[in-house]
Scaffold this active site. Structure first.
Site, short mmCIF file in Angstrom:
data_model
loop_
_atom_site.label_atom_id
_atom_site.label_comp_id
_atom_site.label_asym_id
_atom_site.label_seq_id
_atom_site.Cartn_x
_atom_site.Cartn_y
_atom_site.Cartn_z
N LYS A 62 -10.98 -7.93 0.18
CA LYS A 62 -10.85 -6.50 0.46
C LYS A 62 -10.68 -5.69 -0.82
O LYS A 62 -11.22 -4.60 -0.97
CB LYS A 62 -9.64 -6.29 1.37
CG LYS A 62 -9.39 -4.84 1.75
CD LYS A 62 -8.24 -4.73 2.73
CE LYS A 62 -7.97 -3.29 3.14
NZ LYS A 62 -6.76 -3.16 3.95
N GLN A 63 -9.88 -6.21 -1.74
CA GLN A 63 -9.50 -5.42 -2.92
C GLN A 63 -9.13 -6.35 -4.05
O GLN A 63 -8.97 -7.56 -3.84
CB GLN A 63 -8.33 -4.52 -2.56
CG GLN A 63 -7.06 -5.28 -2.21
CD GLN A 63 -6.10 -4.45 -1.36
OE1 GLN A 63 -6.19 -4.46 -0.14
NE2 GLN A 63 -5.20 -3.75 -2.00
N GLU B 68 -6.11 -8.37 1.81
CA GLU B 68 -5.57 -8.52 3.16
C GLU B 68 -6.55 -9.17 4.14
O GLU B 68 -6.21 -9.38 5.30
CB GLU B 68 -5.12 -7.15 3.69
CG GLU B 68 -3.93 -6.60 2.93
CD GLU B 68 -3.41 -5.29 3.50
OE1 GLU B 68 -4.17 -4.59 4.18
OE2 GLU B 68 -2.23 -4.96 3.23
C1 BGC Z 1 -4.18 -1.97 1.36
C2 BGC Z 1 -2.79 -2.22 0.85
C3 BGC Z 1 -2.10 -0.89 0.66
C4 BGC Z 1 -2.12 -0.06 1.91
C5 BGC Z 1 -1.55 1.32 1.70
C6 BGC Z 1 -4.12 -1.15 2.62
O1 BGC Z 1 -5.41 -0.86 3.06
O2 BGC Z 1 -4.83 -3.19 1.62
O3 BGC Z 1 -2.84 -2.93 -0.37
O4 BGC Z 1 -0.78 -1.10 0.27
O5 BGC Z 1 -3.45 0.07 2.37
O6 BGC Z 1 -2.28 2.03 0.77
#
Ligand code: BGC
Length: 771
Positions: free
Chosen positions: A587-588, A473
């Protein structure tokens, strides 16, 4: 091995944050509601919350969030006029325990009050057999004779982030049952709580004070003699299929009282035994891993939706109202696999939620962008499927300004995540009921959405997916995100496969569906898009897949470098001005998440190359990240790294080690996606289980500390227990199985007859292959 079936702590103080964390760690739930791990005497300051699944309300312009019910578990004791509460100066010792076997919360606190030692002990469970019901046995014991006042009943002072959500709260009494009822602001949905007590404590008075409906026992306690009461409370709302929630709640507590504490507990325990028989995973030789994984599985089993509710599981489960109680892709991509493989009835329920909210997804498509059609699922989905995610979803803690985020309008992979889960359900269970009962419609509408979203580049002769956010994100509005494009392409392929399946098996259903949504003329377009959709490929020399167009041109940086530049600990690294935006820091898991989701399509070398490239550039700022890296590491054999990240995902809620604020948003609560990730890493990763439509393959890669890994697996309606040791894999098919499915274990094909265990010597297979 009892210690691997419970956790306990002797802490009860430690400030607001510790109380909040303990409330999460020690919560209990039964799919209908969650009860935070607070104490009998706790109130809103300690964040008491009985969070109801699937019931939402909005007050004014604040965020819509799930409703917390009035607390039917409230009890407070005074000894010789002095009120006892933990934490507090009179606490001499405290212990609270969560028992995994049946999701039972216990506390025992010793107070010193005016030279007397008083012990409060209670056991609490939310019935797994009767989802509206909670039961508490509460005992007070003094070491000397003392005057006791026990006030117990329903406390309507509850923790709300954006409440209060119940208006017109009215306390009442039906015989000896106390009631409190109110209505939600927005939809006027009734929420009713009833409470009844059995006790041998003499006469009781009734009292309404400070928003509490109470019964009061005043008695002279004898030294060393326990004074016990059993409380039964029930919650019913306008979502229950009853004509009068209040009457239903009263009946429920009366019935529970007739059954008694032991009877209620026996029913509850029997249900939990059934759940664990299916869901438990045993890791022999590694207690830390065992405890963390079992705790994670407990979390999932506790919040699995009630049968027939068509509810899903929010990103913070039922631990409170955090994150708006919203359902994200977390459910389909991270929690769903556990249910699909171990408890498919619940997987079905989760999917029914998406079917139920299809109209919300249609509304979003119709209003969110230029010419979008079909189903664009909510990024943050509540009860109607309309999007609860706002355009300014995060506040900047430095300036206090709202940040424009595009989670809602650009994180389009959500629709495909839903379609993929629906198809997986069919593939693994062989059951097409869901497809027939609305699932096919969801899939086709998701494909239709993507067809309206995709751009056809005439000069390149291909479809592209532009202006999106992938799982990472921190980089918004990017083009051709590999994960998203792959998900979109898969959705088109699934749409075609769904039509083909219905054509062969349910032609009348197909005809009616095509007619209903007028989509027949668009099907050829979906097949064309599946064939001509661009998906970024691994680089010929390095094997690395570019996360999105232009990612490689971003500035290289380290996570540490960004951290040193942060001017506020809760600063958000994404959105327009975020520190990560001009850099390669993500981020992930994003490309790595794609390699995991489509693991059969990429060789180990590509997985390794991408893992090695992206891992140092990943902040792991989401609890969803660790398990994706762990899973992919098992695929190419870095088991030490896989293990490290497995523990991280499995322990996140147990150790309560997570971000509590992102920007100005409070995020504390539990992490069921990470819990699901822990199961996936153990079973699919280290266990090497891969379920296809016609077979299950098992290529174990046990972590070296593990002497055995044992778990339940369901495939095409049949149940198996699987035990993997370094030397062998043993399959034990349930004797009630009907099929003779094929398992391919370390390359050896075996057919599994009902009730006949099969053992394959893994080392031998490896040796014979080598010879
Ligand atoms: C993450 C998303 C996730 C959401 C709820 C966010 O911080 O980037 O991928 O769906 O949190 O857990």
């Amino acid at each position: 091995m009892q210690h691997l079936w419970e956790i306990s702590t002797t802490e009860c103080a430690g400030g607001k944050e510790s109380i909040l964390r303990r409330g999460n760690v020690y919560q209990i739930a039964n799919g209908y509601m969650g009860y935070r791990g607070t104490l009998d005497e706790s109130g809103p300051e300690e964040a008491v919350g009985i969070t109801l699944a699937g019931l939402f309300d909005q007050v004014g312009a604040a965020w819509r969030e799930p409703v917390n019910a009035p607390n039917g578990g409230f009890t407070r004791v005074a000894v010789d006029g002095a009120e006892l509460a933990a934490p507090g100066p009179a606490v001499a010792s405290h212990r609270q325990t969560l028992k995994f076997a049946d999701a039972l919360f216990e506390r025992e606190t010793v107070f010193m009050a005016g030279g007397k030692q008083v012990t409060l002990a209670s056991s609490r469970f939310l019935s797994a057999a009767r989802p509206n019901l909670g039961v508490i046995r509460f005992t007070v014991t003094c070491d000397q004779d003392a005057d006791l006042t026990i006030r117990t009943g329903i406390d309507a002072n509850i923790w709300d982030l954006n409440g209060p959500h119940l208006r017109g709260l009215a306390a009442g009494r039906r015989g000896d049952v106390l009631t409190v009822e109110g209505r939600t602001h927005e939809a006027g949905k009734p929420v009713a709580v009833a409470e009844v007590v059995t006790a041998d404590l003499g006469a009781e008075d009734h009292l309404n004070e400070q928003n509490r409906s109470l019964r009061v026992f005043r008695l002279r306690a004898r030294a060393g003699q326990p004074c016990t009461l059993v409380k039964y409370f029930a919650v019913f709302t306008g979502h229950d299929r009853v004509t009068a929630p209040i009457a239903a709640a009263v009946e429920a507590v009366q019935a529970a009282r007739r059954l008694g504490y032991a009877g209620c507990l026996a029913q509850h325990d029997a249900e939990w035994q059934r759940r664990w028989a299916r869901g438990d995973v045993v890791i022999a030789g590694d207690e830390a891993a065992q405890l963390a994984l079992r705790y994670s599985i407990l979390q999932l089993l506790m919040v699995a939706p009630v049968d027939g509710s068509a509810n899903s599981i929010p990103a913070r489960a039922l631990s409170g109202q955090v994150y708006k109680g919203a359902v994200f892709w977390d459910t389909e991509m991270f929690m769903f696999p556990f249910f699909l493989h171990a408890y498919p009835e619940k997987a079905m329920e989760l999917l029914r939620y998406r079917i139920r909210t299809l109209d919300g997804a249609r509304r979003k498509a119709a209003t969110e962008g230029p010419g979008y059609r079909g189903a664009f699922y909510a990024w943050e989905s509540q009860d109607s499927g309309d999007d609860a995610c706002t355009y300014f979803n995060i506040g900047d803690p430095i300036t206090g300004r709202e940040l424009r985020t595009h989670f809602r309008d650009k994180q389009v992979h959500i629709s495909g995540d839903v379609a993929i889960a629906l198809w997986e359900y069919f593939k693994v269970t062989g059951d097409d009921t869901l497809l027939v009962q609305g699932g096919a419609e969801v899939i086709l509408e998701c494909a239709r959405f993507y067809y309206s979203y995709a751009h056809f580049k005439k000069d390149r002769g291909r479809f592209e997916i532009l202006d999106v956010i992938g799982p990472d994100e921190y980089h918004e509005r990017v083009n051709n995100n590999a994960f998203t494009n792959m998900v979109v392409r898969e959705t088109f392929a699934i749409a075609s496969a769904t039509v083909e399946h219905l054509r062969q098996r349910h032609p009348a259903v197909l005809a009616a569906l095509l007619e209903k949504i007028g989509i027949a003329g668009e099907l050829a377009g979906f097949a064309d898009a599946a064939a001509r959709l661009y998906v970024p490929a691994p680089d010929g020399a390095t094997g690395v897949i570019e996360q999105f167009d232009g990612y490689f041109k971003l500035r290289d940086a380290t996570v540490e470098e960004l951290r040193t530049k942060m001017v506020h600990p809760n600063e958000y690294l994404g959105a327009g001005q975020g520190l990560a935006v001009p850099t390669k820091i993500i981020k992930q898991a994003d490309v790595v998440m794609m390699l995991n989701l489509f693991k059969a399509r990429f060789p180990a070398a590509i997985k390794q190359a991408n893992w090695q490239y992206y891992e140092p550039r990943t902040e792991h700022g989401s609890s969803l990240s660790a398990c994706a890296y762990a899973l992919v590491a098992t695929e190419f054999g870095d088991l030490d790294f896989a293990y490290q990240y497995f523990l991280k995902t499995a322990q996140i809620d147990l150790l309560a080690s997570y971000k509590v604020y992102v920007g100005t948003i409070f995020m504390g609560g539990s992490h069921p996606a990470a819990n699901g990730g822990a199961w996936m890493t153990a079973v699919l990763g280290f266990g090497g289980v891969q379920v296809e439509s016609d077979r299950v393959t098992i290529n174990p890669r046990l972590y070296r500390k593990w002497q055995a890994l044992e778990f339940g697996l369901e495939f095409k309606g049949d149940r198996f227990r699987i035990r993997i040791t370094p030397a062998a894999v043993t399959l034990t098919p349930d004797r009630l199985n009907r099929g003779h499915p094929v398992f391919v274990i370390a390359g050896e094909t075996v057919t599994c007859a009902p009730g006949e265990p099969v053992t394959v010597d893994v080392a031998e297979v490896a040796n014979s292959k080598a010879s």
